[in-house]
Design a protein around this motif. Structure first.
Motif, PDB file in Angstrom:
ATOM      1  N   GLY A  16       0.761  -1.446  -0.007  1.00 17.93           N
ATOM      2  CA  GLY A  16       0.034   0.126  -0.214  1.00 17.93           C
ATOM      3  C   GLY A  16       1.004   1.345  -0.014  1.00 17.93           C
ATOM      4  N   LYS A  17       2.289   1.111   0.273  1.00 20.24           N
ATOM      5  CA  LYS A  17       2.937   2.403   0.226  1.00 20.24           C
ATOM      6  C   LYS A  17       3.506   2.442  -1.085  1.00 20.24           C
ATOM      7  N   ASN A  18       4.051   3.943  -1.243  1.00 21.82           N
ATOM      8  CA  ASN A  18       4.625   4.503  -2.377  1.00 21.82           C
ATOM      9  C   ASN A  18       5.991   4.505  -2.031  1.00 21.82           C
ATOM     10  N   TYR A  19       6.858   4.531  -3.341  1.00 22.91           N
ATOM     11  CA  TYR A  19       8.307   4.684  -3.207  1.00 22.91           C
ATOM     12  C   TYR A  19       8.868   5.012  -4.510  1.00 22.91           C
ATOM     13  N   THR A  20      10.006   5.636  -4.641  1.00 19.46           N
ATOM     14  CA  THR A  20      10.712   5.990  -5.723  1.00 19.46           C
ATOM     15  C   THR A  20      12.112   5.499  -5.628  1.00 19.46           C
ATOM     16  N   ILE A  21      12.449   4.845  -6.734  1.00 18.64           N
ATOM     17  CA  ILE A  21      13.896   4.333  -6.520  1.00 18.64           C
ATOM     18  C   ILE A  21      14.689   4.975  -7.944  1.00 18.64           C
ATOM     19  N   TYR A  22      16.005   5.157  -7.865  1.00 21.38           N
ATOM     20  CA  TYR A  22      16.711   5.847  -8.673  1.00 21.38           C
ATOM     21  C   TYR A  22      17.829   5.286  -9.459  1.00 21.38           C
ATOM     22  N   CYS A  23      17.905   5.875 -10.589  1.00 19.83           N
ATOM     23  CA  CYS A  23      19.084   5.153 -11.458  1.00 19.83           C
ATOM     24  C   CYS A  23      19.814   6.359 -12.130  1.00 19.83           C
ATOM     25  N   ASN A  24      21.166   6.338 -11.890  1.00 14.94           N
ATOM     26  CA  ASN A  24      22.036   7.352 -12.275  1.00 14.94           C
ATOM     27  C   ASN A  24      23.080   6.978 -13.164  1.00 14.94           C
ATOM     28  N   TYR A  25      23.311   7.727 -14.292  1.00 19.98           N
ATOM     29  CA  TYR A  25      24.597   7.042 -15.259  1.00 19.98           C
ATOM     30  C   TYR A  25      25.312   8.261 -15.423  1.00 19.98           C
ATOM     31  N   SER A  26      26.474   7.851 -16.051  1.00 25.39           N
ATOM     32  CA  SER A  26      27.633   8.906 -15.972  1.00 25.39           C
ATOM     33  C   SER A  26      27.998   9.399 -17.275  1.00 25.39           C
ATOM     34  N   THR A  27      27.448   8.772 -18.481  1.00 33.45           N
ATOM     35  CA  THR A  27      27.803   9.510 -19.927  1.00 33.45           C
ATOM     36  C   THR A  27      26.349   9.433 -20.440  1.00 33.45           C
ATOM     37  N   THR A  28      26.433  10.036 -21.665  1.00 31.65           N
ATOM     38  CA  THR A  28      25.404  10.370 -22.504  1.00 31.65           C
ATOM     39  C   THR A  28      24.953   9.035 -22.922  1.00 31.65           C
ATOM     40  N   SER A  29      23.678   8.784 -23.195  1.00 31.34           N
ATOM     41  CA  SER A  29      23.129   7.479 -23.752  1.00 31.34           C
ATOM     42  C   SER A  29      21.748   7.683 -24.607  1.00 31.34           C
ATOM     43  N   ASP A  30      21.505   6.881 -25.388  1.00 36.24           N
ATOM     44  CA  ASP A  30      20.413   6.649 -26.182  1.00 36.24           C
ATOM     45  C   ASP A  30      19.146   6.194 -25.550  1.00 36.24           C
ATOM     46  N   ARG A  31      19.182   5.351 -24.754  1.00 35.62           N
ATOM     47  CA  ARG A  31      18.377   4.638 -24.393  1.00 35.62           C
ATOM     48  C   ARG A  31      18.570   4.097 -22.823  1.00 35.62           C
ATOM     49  N   LEU A  32      17.499   3.933 -22.168  1.00 41.99           N
ATOM     50  CA  LEU A  32      17.634   3.423 -20.843  1.00 41.99           C
ATOM     51  C   LEU A  32      16.487   2.493 -20.614  1.00 41.99           C
ATOM     52  N   TYR A  33      16.729   1.110 -19.958  1.00 39.76           N
ATOM     53  CA  TYR A  33      15.742  -0.036 -19.885  1.00 39.76           C
ATOM     54  C   TYR A  33      15.507  -0.117 -18.278  1.00 39.76           C
ATOM     55  N   TRP A  34      14.463  -0.617 -17.913  1.00 40.23           N
ATOM     56  CA  TRP A  34      14.242  -1.068 -16.594  1.00 40.23           C
ATOM     57  C   TRP A  34      13.903  -2.551 -16.967  1.00 40.23           C
ATOM     58  N   TYR A  35      14.477  -3.474 -15.920  1.00 42.21           N
ATOM     59  CA  TYR A  35      14.119  -4.857 -16.176  1.00 42.21           C
ATOM     60  C   TYR A  35      13.713  -5.392 -14.475  1.00 42.21           C
TER      61      TYR A  35
END
Lengths: 112, 113
Positions: A16-35
């Motif tokens: 029932g709770k909400n939460y946010t998780i984070y993903c940081n990356y170091s250089t420019t990219s065209d695409r980001l995926y979540w698996y």
């Protein structure tokens, strides 16, 4: 060299709770995926984010991408036990290589 | 429509031995990438094959080699196995000209004793 960092790496939350998780990356990219990965299983694709400001939602999960900040978030709304799994973000090396660099993953446990 | 299939599912080897893992890509896909996932870690890119050639490679020693066949299936070979090679080996396939999403197989769990 592209590096991908996720935080937190472990999260235990109540249903029932909400939460946010984070993903940081170091250089420019065209695409980001979540698996998503369940124990002993392979990787299940959740989202592909292609451009700055992209937002995608599926059920209780919503992912967004800020390419200027090199940051993606995965927001969990009203968590349920079935969301318990490990979540990886992966960033594609720029240049159309299709080579993915993964974060270490975030192990999520949703408690009843 | 069959997804990405890998064989075998589990494998036990001893140090110094050689192993071959196999991957059949999703129907219509022409590119195969291999990843190594150690316990508790994210997958690490080993190499990628397209048009039967190694297109790019990650930071893995030459003990790791591969092959892609005309039907787009692929093999990963590891020579002189070390204990540290114990991991889940994942194969991913995609269609390069469409730059579409990579789909992962169920993986092969390799244990080196």
């Amino acid at each position: 060299e592209l590096k991908v960092e996720q935080n937190p790496l472990f999260l235990s939350m109540q249903e029932g709770k909400n939460y946010t998780i984070y993903c940081n990356y170091s250089t420019t990219s065209d695409r980001l995926y979540w698996y998503r990965q369940d124990p002993g299983k392979s990787l299940e694709s959740l989202f592909v984010l292609l451009s700055n400001g992209a937002v995608k939602q599926e059920g209780r999960l919503m992912a967004s991408l800020d390419t200027k900040a090199r940051l993606s978030t995965l927001h969990i709304t009203a968590a349920v036990h079935d969301l318990s799994a490990t979540y990886f973000c992966a960033v594609e090396v720029q240049g159309g290589s299709e080579k993915l660099v993964f974060g270490k993953g975030m192990k999520l446990t949703v408690n009843p | 429509d069959a997804g990405v299939t890998q064989s075998p599912t589990h494998l036990i080897k001893t140090r110094g031995q050689q192993v071959t893992l196999r991957c059949s890509p999703k129907s219509g896909h022409d590119t195969v990438s291999w990843y190594q996932q150690a316990l508790g870690q994210g997958p690490q890119f080993i190499f990628q094959y397209y048009e039967e050639e190694e297109r790019q490679r990650g930071n893995f020693p030459d003990r790791f080699s591969g092959h892609q066949f005309p039907n787009y299936s692929s093999e990963l070979n590891v020579n002189a196995l070390l204990l540290g090679d114990s991991a889940l080996y994942l194969c991913a396939s995609s269609l390069v000209r469409m730059k579409n999403i990579q789909y992962f197989g169920a993986g092969t769990r390799l244990s080196v004793l």
